[in-house]
Design an enzyme around this catalytic site. Structure first.
Site, PDB file in Angstrom:
ATOM      1  N   ASP A 173       3.719   9.532  -0.591  1.00 35.37           N
ATOM      2  CA  ASP A 173       2.631   8.564  -0.266  1.00 35.37           C
ATOM      3  C   ASP A 173       2.341   7.537  -1.101  1.00 35.37           C
ATOM      4  O   ASP A 173       2.530   7.875  -2.624  1.00 35.37           O
ATOM      5  CB  ASP A 173       1.407   9.738  -0.019  1.00 35.37           C
ATOM      6  CG  ASP A 173       0.463   9.194   1.055  1.00 35.37           C
ATOM      7  OD1 ASP A 173       0.245   8.001   1.153  1.00 35.37           O
ATOM      8  OD2 ASP A 173       0.022  10.233   1.257  1.00 35.37           O
ATOM      9  N   HIS A 204       0.755  -1.334   0.015  1.00 40.06           N
ATOM     10  CA  HIS A 204       0.102  -0.006  -0.055  1.00 40.06           C
ATOM     11  C   HIS A 204       0.706   1.182   0.083  1.00 40.06           C
ATOM     12  O   HIS A 204       0.489   2.430  -0.152  1.00 40.06           O
ATOM     13  CB  HIS A 204      -0.990   0.093   1.291  1.00 40.06           C
ATOM     14  CG  HIS A 204      -2.160  -1.105   1.183  1.00 40.06           C
ATOM     15  ND1 HIS A 204      -3.202  -0.810   0.749  1.00 40.06           N
ATOM     16  CD2 HIS A 204      -1.799  -2.354   1.137  1.00 40.06           C
ATOM     17  CE1 HIS A 204      -3.961  -1.711   0.891  1.00 40.06           C
ATOM     18  NE2 HIS A 204      -3.362  -2.792   1.172  1.00 40.06           N
TER      19      HIS A 204
HETATM   20  C1  G6P Z   1      -1.359   3.054   6.032  1.00 38.89           C
HETATM   21  C2  G6P Z   1      -0.616   1.846   6.127  1.00 38.89           C
HETATM   22  C3  G6P Z   1      -1.197   0.673   6.791  1.00 38.89           C
HETATM   23  C4  G6P Z   1      -1.558   1.188   8.109  1.00 38.89           C
HETATM   24  C5  G6P Z   1      -2.204   2.299   8.091  1.00 38.89           C
HETATM   25  C6  G6P Z   1      -2.381   2.926   9.552  1.00 38.89           C
HETATM   26  O1  G6P Z   1      -2.454   3.134   5.511  1.00 38.89           O
HETATM   27  O2  G6P Z   1      -0.393   1.500   4.678  1.00 38.89           O
HETATM   28  O3  G6P Z   1      -0.636  -0.575   6.575  1.00 38.89           O
HETATM   29  O4  G6P Z   1      -2.398   0.044   8.860  1.00 38.89           O
HETATM   30  O5  G6P Z   1      -1.394   3.410   7.598  1.00 38.89           O
HETATM   31  O6  G6P Z   1      -1.354   2.877  10.417  1.00 38.89           O
HETATM   32  P1  G6P Z   1      -1.192   2.138  11.612  1.00 38.89           P
HETATM   33  O7  G6P Z   1       0.301   2.188  12.053  1.00 38.89           O
HETATM   34  O8  G6P Z   1      -1.874   2.548  12.878  1.00 38.89           O
HETATM   35  O9  G6P Z   1      -1.549   0.650  11.333  1.00 38.89           O
END
Ligand code: G6P
Length: 467
Positions: A376, A167
């Site tokens: 990003d 992602h």
């Molecule tokens: C981005 C990453 C995800 C992640 C999210 C939230 O979208 O690609 O893998 O889950 O951020 O971040 P966190 O560290 O809270 O999971």
């Protein structure tokens, strides 16, 4: 082998996370997990039957480890202790991979203990997947926290079809090669049947890396060959659930919420908005500086322009995030101190996670949306803003370093490292001729509608089926 799910999704987080119960501190309730991954993946899976999702509940302490059903899916929690979270999540995932993959906007740290923790937790996820998957099932692994899972599954469950989607951006080999464990990560990614990225540049970076390390050879533009197998390596740009967002944005509650909001702000001529996790990749500080300078130079005045910044709390045990928070809050204080009026701050800063309905009201209230990351993967906030403008008004200012800029070419595209350029872009958005604004917004909406979350998931899974 016992029966299991036909499609197993595995991501670091489950789509829902445990949060403390406001009425009973010893208990928890379920809330939506943060970030774009969950926002896009959840609606895209709605039409599939027999799906299991393996992930972490996001909580230490009141751990639940039993499987449960949610939104027509079987959720399979993976538990982490405090120490394991520190090594795998705060450490290797967010102290090494996150900054390394985002152009080294901050310096990544390389620690052998973090790497050991990362391997241990990837193995735990792989075991949960092996246990959950039916014979010959499809497995869809997500994101940088779980890059070793395919390698581990190939040893224990060679019957599975396994795909991986990243992602976030994938860096050029010139940066990636600094990683002490570059060979292990690249080999494990090559154990997938499909490796998907947000943009063609990301896919090319990975192919160049794998070939350069001598771990694969090229089989045409979007395919590699390793160990006698073919691996599809290409872009699958992620989308949002455009139809639902557009529908919800038109509802009475959202429309009145937006006009109430503007009234509360004193009905300024221009409302500018930023919505991000509080992350140093997002360029929140640079957009505040640009706004502050425009006010100081008199190009904008606090009587006609207001900025709202929603910064969702994120990764607050990682030092770089603690530093960023201090920096952003100091900037907000300085701008309000210099330009605010009694009862009318010029920057409204919310360090909070807001329900999606509140974000929709903000999107509808905002004349200019500022999406200015230094780097990003995609940025789904940009797509959500576009989808929630039924009257085709509103201007999107978008960093050229967001994956979304590859598709959303009708936005006002900026280089967030160029402060003067960013200021000029903000002024051109503020002063944009309404007819031109509508023309651009219509084109942006067509793009977001065309490539939505369901299309994304279908095309990835079709590629996996075709392997
Ligand atoms: C981005 C990453 C995800 C992640 C999210 C939230 O979208 O690609 O893998 O889950 O951020 O971040 P966190 O560290 O809270 O999971």
């Amino acid at each position: 082998m016992k029966p299991g799910a036909q499609l197993v999704v595995v991501a670091n987080r489950l789509p829902v996370k445990q949060i403390p119960d406001p009425d009973n501190a010893a208990d928890f309730v379920w809330g939506v997990s943060p970030g774009g991954l969950v926002a896009a993946l959840t609606p895209s899976l709605a039409s599939y039957d027999d799906v299991a999702w393996v992930g972490w509940t996001g909580h230490i302490g009141v751990e639940m480890t039993e499987r449960f059903r949610h939104d027509n899916m079987e959720l399979i929690p993976v538990a982490l202790t405090e120490d394991e979270k520190e090594l795998h999540y705060d450490g290797m995932s967010n102290g090494t991979f996150w900054p390394l993959y985002h152009d080294k906007v901050r310096a990544p740290e390389f620690h052998r203990t973090w790497w050991d923790g990362y391997k241990l937790i990837n193995r735990r996820f792989a075991e949960a997947v092996a246990d959950a998957a039916a014979p010959n099932a499809r497995v869809w692994i997500h994101d940088y926290q779980l890059q070793l899972v395919a390698g581990l599954l190939r040893e224990t469950r060679p019957d599975l079809r396994v795909g991986f989607f990243l992602h976030i951006p994938f860096p050029p080999p010139e940066l990636f090669n600094q990683l002490p464990w570059r060979t292990e990560i690249t080999s494990a990614l090559l154990d997938n049947d499909v490796v998907g990225f947000q943009t063609p540049d990301d896919a090319e970076n990975f192919s160049r890396l794998a070939v350069g390390l001598g771990l694969a050879s090229s089989e045409g533009k979007w395919a590699l060959s390793a160990d006698g197998r073919s691996i599809e390596v290409r872009a699958f740009p992620i989308g949002i659930d455009e139809e639902t967002v557009a529908y919800k944005a038109k509802q009475h509650g959202v429309t009145t919420g937006a006009s109430d909001l503007r009234a509360q702000l004193g009905n300024p001529r221009v409302v500018m908005l930023g919505v991000d996790r509080l992350d140093y990749t997002k360029g929140i500080d640079v957009r505040l500086r640009a706004f502050g300078e425009l006010l100081a130079e008199g190009k904008l005045s606090s009587h006609d322009a207001t900025m709202i910044q929603v910064a969702e709390p994120s990764r607050d045990k990682v030092n770089a995030y603690v530093d960023l928070r201090e920096r952003v809050e100091r900037l907000v204080g300085a701008i309000n101190g210099a330009h605010g009026r009694l009862g009318f701050p010029v920057v409204h800063y919310l360090h909070q996670s807001r329900p999606f309905e509140d974000l929709l009201a903000l999107y509808r209230a905002a004349d200019v949306m500022l999406v200015t990351p230094f780097r990003d993967g995609m940025n789904l906030v940009a797509k959500e803003y576009v989808a929630s403008r039924p009257d085709e008004s509103g201007v999107l200012v978008l960093s050229e370093f967001a994956g979304a800029a590859t598709e959303l070419t009708d936005a006002v595209i900026v280089n967030p490292y160029d402060l003067n350029g960013l200021k000029a872009a903000i002024m051109s958005a503020v002063n944009m001729d309404p007819a031109e604004g509508r023309h651009r917004m219509r084109a942006l909406q067509a793009t977001v509608r065309h490539n939505d979350a369901v299309t994304w998931a279908r095309s990835f899974l079709a590629a996996l089926d075709a392997t």
